[in-house]
Design an enzyme around this catalytic site. Structure first.
Site: not given
Ligand code: KIV
Length: 294
Positions: A57, A128, A195
């Site tokens: 996202d 998440e 992250e």
């Molecule tokens: O949205 C994204 O690109 C992510 C990565 C940073 C893991 O969640």
């Protein structure tokens, strides 16, 4: 237009599965993942031999120009996932569930997760959060949909976290991260993104888990690494997180090319004869004759 047949290494590559990622961890082989949001980038990432593509996202920020990832919708995600799935044939494709597509109810979460596989060609989804997501993860995996978890800095919670800050920097929050990671594994995740987590902690968690961890700003002790492709290519210049390594400066290269084109057109240097189509002399003469220019 002449055509050239390019034999893609991806054509000879076997489809990467969630099981293959697990085997890589067991064999101590680093897992590679990059983001992609469109067909040509997906083709290039796939043909480079990257294990997995995340349609993140982050799309909202690096492609759609939003301030953060919160405005991204299911429709936007599915649209870009479809383009990526048309380009990538071997990489494991992971679609990122956008804000509010899985938080309101477990039913919503399962239904929306299903859309990534049924309508957009993804192989798995990512969402998440920690313990508060366990029920949804159990139901989604129960429906046969592989789930990648995401702990540490979770950008959909920036307002709650107080900004883009590293997580798990004291003993208490580090313990919570470890517990959440074990919980997500238990709930059925096949892998976890970590992250902006201290490298020592991410390495520790990776050793404790049977499922592979994919780090971004989480050091070399993770089982794999992911980067946002627009950061790696130097295409997104608004800000660059400390953990990004730039492998190219494509924004500068684009500006150079656009500037050269501008100058060429202004100076009548483009298009040249080699870029133009001509008609046979006799046809041209006939045309002039017919139209009063003998
Ligand atoms: O949205 C994204 O690109 C992510 C990565 C940073 C893991 O969640």
């Amino acid at each position: 237009m002449s055509t050239t047949t390019v034999v893609s290494p991806a054509l000879s590559r076997k489809k990467v599965t969630t099981l293959a990622l697990r085997q890589k961890k067991e064999n101590g082989e680093p897992i590679t993942m990059l983001t992609a949001y469109d067909y040509p980038t997906a083709l290039a990432v796939d043909q480079a031999g990257i294990d997995s593509i995340l349609v993140g996202d982050s799309l909202g920020m690096v492609v759609l120009g939003y301030e953060n990832t919160l405005p991204v919708t299911m429709d936007e995600m599915l649209h870009h996932c479809r383009a990526v799935s048309r380009g990538a044939k071997a990489a494991l494709l992971v679609g990122d569930m956008p804000f509010m597509s899985y938080q309101v109810s477990v039913e919503d979460a399962v239904r929306n997760a299903g859309r990534f596989l049924q309508q957009a060609g993804m192989d798995a989804i990512k969402l998440e959060g920690g313990r508060e997501r366990a029920a949804a993860i159990r139901q989604i995996t129960g429906a046969g949909i592989p789930v990648m978890g995401h702990l540490g800095l979770t950008p959909q919670s920036i307002h709650q976290l107080g900004g883009y800050r590293a997580q798990g920097k004291n003993a208490l929050t580090a313990k919570k991260l470890l517990d959440d990671a074990l919980l997500l594994q238990d709930a059925g995740c096949f892998s976890l993104v970590l992250e902006s987590v201290p490298a020592r902690l991410a390495g520790f968690i990776s050793k404790k888990l049977e499922i592979p961890t994919i780090g971004i700003g989480a050091g070399a002790g993770c089982d794999g690494q992911v980067l946002v492709t627009h950061d790696l290519l130097g295409l997104f210049e608004r800000f660059t997180p400390k953990f990004v390594k730039k492998y190219a400066s494509l924004n500068a290269e684009m500006k150079r090319a656009f500037g050269e084109y501008l100058t060429d057109v202004q100076n009548h240097n483009f298009p040249g004869a080699e870029h133009s189509v001509e008609m046979p002399e006799d046809e041209w003469d006939a045309f002039l004759k017919e139209n009063g220019h003998e």
